[in-house]
Design an enzyme around this catalytic site. Structure first.
Site, PDB file in Angstrom:
ATOM      1  N   HIS A 115      -5.743   2.597   0.854  1.00  0.00           N
ATOM      2  CA  HIS A 115      -5.077   3.985   1.282  1.00  0.00           C
ATOM      3  C   HIS A 115      -5.927   4.529   2.652  1.00  0.00           C
ATOM      4  CE1 HIS A 115      -2.966   2.816  -2.172  1.00  0.00           C
ATOM      5  NE2 HIS A 115      -3.420   3.684  -2.965  1.00  0.00           N
ATOM      6  N   ASP A 172       0.821  -1.176   0.026  1.00  0.00           N
ATOM      7  CA  ASP A 172      -0.073  -0.016   0.018  1.00  0.00           C
ATOM      8  C   ASP A 172       0.952   1.247   0.110  1.00  0.00           C
ATOM      9  OD1 ASP A 172      -1.317   2.256   0.794  1.00  0.00           O
ATOM     10  OD2 ASP A 172      -3.210   0.957   1.576  1.00  0.00           O
ATOM     11  N   HIS A 173       1.149   1.836  -1.236  1.00  0.00           N
ATOM     12  CA  HIS A 173       2.291   2.780  -1.117  1.00  0.00           C
ATOM     13  C   HIS A 173       2.136   4.207  -0.406  1.00  0.00           C
ATOM     14  CE1 HIS A 173      -0.264   4.826  -4.072  1.00  0.00           C
ATOM     15  NE2 HIS A 173       0.518   6.065  -4.004  1.00  0.00           N
TER      16      HIS A 173
HETATM   17  C1  BG6 Z   1      -3.338   4.311  -6.555  1.00  0.00           C
HETATM   18  C2  BG6 Z   1      -4.671   4.421  -7.391  1.00  0.00           C
HETATM   19  O1  BG6 Z   1      -3.325   3.296  -5.816  1.00  0.00           O
HETATM   20  O2  BG6 Z   1      -3.101   5.610  -5.727  1.00  0.00           O
HETATM   21  C3  BG6 Z   1      -4.643   5.606  -8.357  1.00  0.00           C
HETATM   22  O3  BG6 Z   1      -4.806   3.182  -7.926  1.00  0.00           O
HETATM   23  C4  BG6 Z   1      -4.464   6.897  -7.437  1.00  0.00           C
HETATM   24  O4  BG6 Z   1      -6.104   5.749  -8.826  1.00  0.00           O
HETATM   25  C5  BG6 Z   1      -3.107   6.555  -6.788  1.00  0.00           C
HETATM   26  O5  BG6 Z   1      -4.233   8.032  -8.485  1.00  0.00           O
HETATM   27  C6  BG6 Z   1      -2.977   8.045  -5.924  1.00  0.00           C
HETATM   28  O6  BG6 Z   1      -1.701   8.053  -5.484  1.00  0.00           O
HETATM   29  P1  BG6 Z   1      -0.904   8.959  -4.910  1.00  0.00           P
HETATM   30  O7  BG6 Z   1       0.550   8.609  -4.525  1.00  0.00           O
HETATM   31  O8  BG6 Z   1      -0.745  10.029  -6.284  1.00  0.00           O
HETATM   32  O9  BG6 Z   1      -1.697  10.015  -3.991  1.00  0.00           O
END
Ligand code: BG6
Length: 475
Positions: free
Chosen positions: A237, A174-175
């Site tokens: 997230h 989960d980045h």
């Molecule tokens: C991803 C989703 O996990 O996270 C995308 O699949 C989304 O739809 C993205 O745009 C958002 O990540 P960040 O790091 O740009 O907030």
């Protein structure tokens, strides 16, 4: 501690994620000395292209703003593109490919597999890696999100991979957990006396978590139209942000002690009712001077699609600490601003002694952009008749630490390379989150339309009104 020597293998290397996030992250890790010249990066893709074409298309020099030809050269030497299809390739073929690359390096038998692939492709991996697990060194496997599409599919997938891998060798990404300010939530809470003792239902009135995006579905309609904002963003997230905000103090710094507490939060979420959920889908409109197509008119989206591009939720964490405190969550695409933040809204206490109402105190954890933490509190307005004014004490992360904080995927990569599981989702968390999400999807009302460039549908804006509360807008 630096990572042990290892071979890094990226499945789905010609995809967007590898090009935009994973490989640039690895390049920065090479600069920091975490990736070394002895660690090959095998890039596997289905496309039948030459390794030189792969490199050319990648344009590694674009990954770095400065001019660092030597670093680019070293990095390019580590990259080895090979054609391999996870669905049809065999374990013998894979072993052969990897052994051929390993011959030129002294990386031992350790292998880190990164599956930058759609969840549907993960199932094939269990059979493929089985013979490799018993080889020399360790085998760690990183799974990109989403992990499954509901509780059943996630469980099936988990059963198949945990039949061959130990939980400590499974890294479910989960980045958001790699984002610096998310990693700071526990520090804010547990390394500060002034915050840790005022982090409960006695002091806090409500918690608001917003991840607002300006982008639409871009090129990912094929995936997104089957997923929607609930499964693309909320299940992972936003629920992780909620877990870190609401967890009990862990018994130690051990990743599993922390993950125990994170799982307990999701396990204690009150099952949602229809009135707790708002789903939206963006229609056609304008943002600034740009015409925006309706979601249903995006390439690859079904014309009658009822997939949500926005979700707002009101929920409760049924633990003694949070009894009665609403948590409001919302996320959507094509909204007015790009930002992610957590707002801890305090009760409107009137401390004894002064009759100066002021505004409620608030802590704002700004995850992006302009990472930082702000505290809103009241001061005396000069020249007034003891009137209070709310001001911000604002910590700006890059002003203090400089601009080179590792990006989320760089932190994720570095952790997986070290075998540190803290930034990854454990199965019990995931199981509880899918259980909650399955229930939410079953009771959710139909989507309502919203204007691109707005803050979402009016119904979402009004969600906290059920509790006589309101979203506190960005200051
Ligand atoms: C991803 C989703 O996990 O996270 C995308 O699949 C989304 O739809 C993205 O745009 C958002 O990540 P960040 O790091 O740009 O907030």
């Amino acid at each position: 501690t630096k990572p042990e020597p290892q071979m890094i293998v990226i499945f789905g290397a010609t995809g967007d994620l590898a090009r935009r996030k994973l490989l640039p992250g690895l390049l920065r890790l090479l600069r920091r000395g975490e990736v070394t010249d002895g660690m090959p990066i095998v890039c596997l893709g289905r496309r039948d292209i030459l390794p030189s074409d792969f490199l050319e298309r990648l344009q590694v020099e674009r990954f770095l703003p400065g001019d660092e030809p030597e670093l680019i050269e070293r990095f390019s030497r580590l990259l080895h593109y090979r054609q391999f299809d996870l669905q049809t390739g065999t374990a013998e073929q894979l072993t052969e490919v990897l052994q051929a690359v390993a011959r030129d390096y002294r990386c031992g038998g350790n292998k880190l597999f990164y599956l930058a692939l759609p969840t549907g492709a993960f199932g094939a991996v269990a059979d493929l890696i089985k013979p490799l697990v018993s080889g020399d060194g360790w085998l760690r496997v990183v799974f990109e999100k989403p992990f499954g599409a509901d509780l059943d599919s996630a469980k099936r997938l988990n059963d198949s991979i945990s039949a061959v891998l130990r939980e400590e060798d499974i890294f479910r990404v989960d980045h958001y957990l790699g984002k610096e300010l998310v990693q700071n939530i526990l520090f804010l809470r547990f390394a500060n006396e002034i915050f840790c003792c005022a982090w409960n239902r006695d002091a806090i009135d409500n918690v608001q978590i917003t991840v607002s995006e300006t982008l639409g579905v871009e090129e990912r309609a094929g995936y997104y139209d089957h997923s929607g904002a609930i499964r693309d963003m909320l299940q992972n997230h936003l629920l992780q942000l909620l877990s870190f905000t609401a967890m009990e103090p862990p018994t130690s710094n051990d990743p599993d002690a922390i993950r125990d507490e994170a799982a307990r939060v999701v396990e204690h979420l009150r099952p949602p009712e229809t009135a707790d959920v708002v789903l939206g889908q963006y229609g056609a409109g304008r943002i600034g001077d740009r015409d925006i197509r309706a979601y249903r008119d995006e390439d690859g989206v079904a014309p009658e699609s009822v997939t949500e591009t926005y979700v707002a939720l009101r929920t409760f964490v049924d633990t003694p600490r949070w009894q009665g405190v609403p948590f409001y969550l919302r996320t959507g695409k094509r909204l007015a601003h790009r930002y992610a933040e957590i707002r801890i809204v305090y009760k409107q206490h009137r401390c004894d002694g002064l009759d100066t109402p002021g505004r409620a105190n608030m802590i704002v954890i700004r995850i992006q952009p302009d990472e930082g933490i702000a505290l809103a509190f009241n001061v005396r307005k000069p020249g007034s008749d003891n009137e209070a004014e709310s001001v911000l004490m604002d910590f700006c992360h890059h002003c203090h630490f400089g601009p080179n904080t590792p990006e989320a995927y760089e932190a994720i990569m570095a952790s997986a390379m070290r075998g540190d599981t803290l930034l990854f989702t454990r199965w019990d968390w995931l199981r509880a989150s899918w259980r909650f999400i399955d229930r939410l999807r079953a009771v959710a009302p139909p989507v309502v339309a919203y204007q691109p460039g707005s803050t979402g549908p009016a119904e979402g804006e009004r969600l906290p009104e059920a509790d006589q509360r309101a979203w506190v807008e960005t200051t």
